[in-house]
Design an enzyme around this catalytic site. Structure first.
Site, short mmCIF file in Angstrom:
data_model
loop_
_atom_site.label_atom_id
_atom_site.label_comp_id
_atom_site.label_asym_id
_atom_site.label_seq_id
_atom_site.Cartn_x
_atom_site.Cartn_y
_atom_site.Cartn_z
N ILE A 31 114.64 -15.60 6.50
CA ILE A 31 113.40 -16.04 7.13
C ILE A 31 112.23 -16.05 6.14
O ILE A 31 111.24 -16.75 6.34
CB ILE A 31 113.11 -15.15 8.37
CG1 ILE A 31 112.28 -15.87 9.41
CG2 ILE A 31 112.47 -13.83 7.98
CD1 ILE A 31 112.23 -15.16 10.75
N GLY A 92 114.68 -0.76 -1.74
CA GLY A 92 113.94 -1.89 -1.19
C GLY A 92 114.55 -2.48 0.07
O GLY A 92 114.14 -3.57 0.51
N HIS A 99 123.57 -6.37 3.92
CA HIS A 99 123.49 -7.82 3.67
C HIS A 99 123.44 -8.09 2.18
O HIS A 99 122.88 -7.32 1.41
CB HIS A 99 122.28 -8.45 4.37
CG HIS A 99 120.98 -7.74 4.11
ND1 HIS A 99 120.62 -6.58 4.76
CD2 HIS A 99 119.97 -8.03 3.27
CE1 HIS A 99 119.43 -6.19 4.33
NE2 HIS A 99 119.02 -7.04 3.42
N HIS A 101 121.98 -10.78 -0.37
CA HIS A 101 121.09 -11.93 -0.59
C HIS A 101 121.78 -12.86 -1.59
O HIS A 101 122.30 -12.41 -2.61
CB HIS A 101 119.77 -11.50 -1.22
CG HIS A 101 118.90 -10.65 -0.37
ND1 HIS A 101 117.83 -11.16 0.32
CD2 HIS A 101 118.92 -9.32 -0.10
CE1 HIS A 101 117.21 -10.17 0.97
NE2 HIS A 101 117.85 -9.05 0.72
P1 DGP Z 1 116.07 -6.41 2.57
O1 DGP Z 1 114.75 -6.10 1.96
O2 DGP Z 1 117.16 -6.52 1.54
O3 DGP Z 1 116.44 -5.50 3.72
O4 DGP Z 1 115.91 -7.89 3.12
C1 DGP Z 1 115.89 -8.22 4.47
C2 DGP Z 1 115.72 -9.70 4.54
O5 DGP Z 1 115.95 -10.11 5.87
C3 DGP Z 1 114.32 -10.20 4.16
O6 DGP Z 1 114.42 -11.04 3.02
C4 DGP Z 1 113.85 -11.00 5.36
C5 DGP Z 1 115.11 -11.18 6.18
N1 DGP Z 1 114.91 -11.14 7.61
C6 DGP Z 1 114.32 -10.13 8.31
N2 DGP Z 1 114.32 -10.43 9.62
C7 DGP Z 1 114.93 -11.62 9.74
C8 DGP Z 1 115.23 -12.46 10.87
O7 DGP Z 1 114.96 -12.15 12.03
N3 DGP Z 1 115.87 -13.63 10.61
C9 DGP Z 1 116.20 -14.01 9.32
N4 DGP Z 1 116.82 -15.17 9.18
N5 DGP Z 1 115.93 -13.24 8.25
C10 DGP Z 1 115.30 -12.07 8.46
#
Ligand code: DGP
Length: 112
Positions: A31, A92, A99, A101
């Site tokens: 997102i 972080g 997950h 990235h």
């Molecule tokens: P981290 O910092 O590694 O936990 O990254 C979490 C990521 O998840 C961040 O880049 C934004 C993404 N994210 C958080 N909430 C949502 C959501 O509701 N939908 C999507 N598609 N991504 C999300």
């Protein structure tokens, strides 16, 4: 986990822009992209972080990593991509559902 955003995405209770899905894994666009293409690979089963993984998770982790180049290519990342797993608050991590990235595209990524 009832209060986990990514579990809600897996359950279809929250929307996502899906890239890939099978019985174990879901991939969807981040997102808050940090590059022209930025998607996340997650296990459907809740795992809090990489720090909560052991030998039992090795097949799942291998499957996730093996999918990354295939999906990156499908998303047009022909010249390469970066993978990143933030682990724990000190690493972080903000969403506590494991997950990976995968991101890239555009001119270049900053050096680490
Ligand atoms: P981290 O910092 O590694 O936990 O990254 C979490 C990521 O998840 C961040 O880049 C934004 C993404 N994210 C958080 N909430 C949502 C959501 O509701 N939908 C999507 N598609 N991504 C999300």
């Amino acid at each position: 986990m009832s209060d986990c955003i990514f579990c809600k995405i897996v359950a279809g209770q929250l929307p996502s822009n899906k890239v890939y899905e099978d019985e174990d894994i879901l991939a969807f666009h981040d997102i808050h992209p940090v590059a022209p293409v930025h998607f996340l690979l997650i296990p459907k089963r809740h795992v809090e972080s990489l720090a909560h993984c052991d030998d039992e998770h090795a097949p799942l982790l291998g499957k996730m990593l093996a999918l990354a180049p295939k999906l990156a290519k499908e998303q047009g990342l022909d010249s390469g991509f970066r993978t990143m797993i933030n682990t724990g608050r000190g690493g972080g991590q903000e969403v506590f559902h494991l997950h990976v990235h995968v991101f890239g595209g555009g001119s270049h990524l900053p050096r680490l």
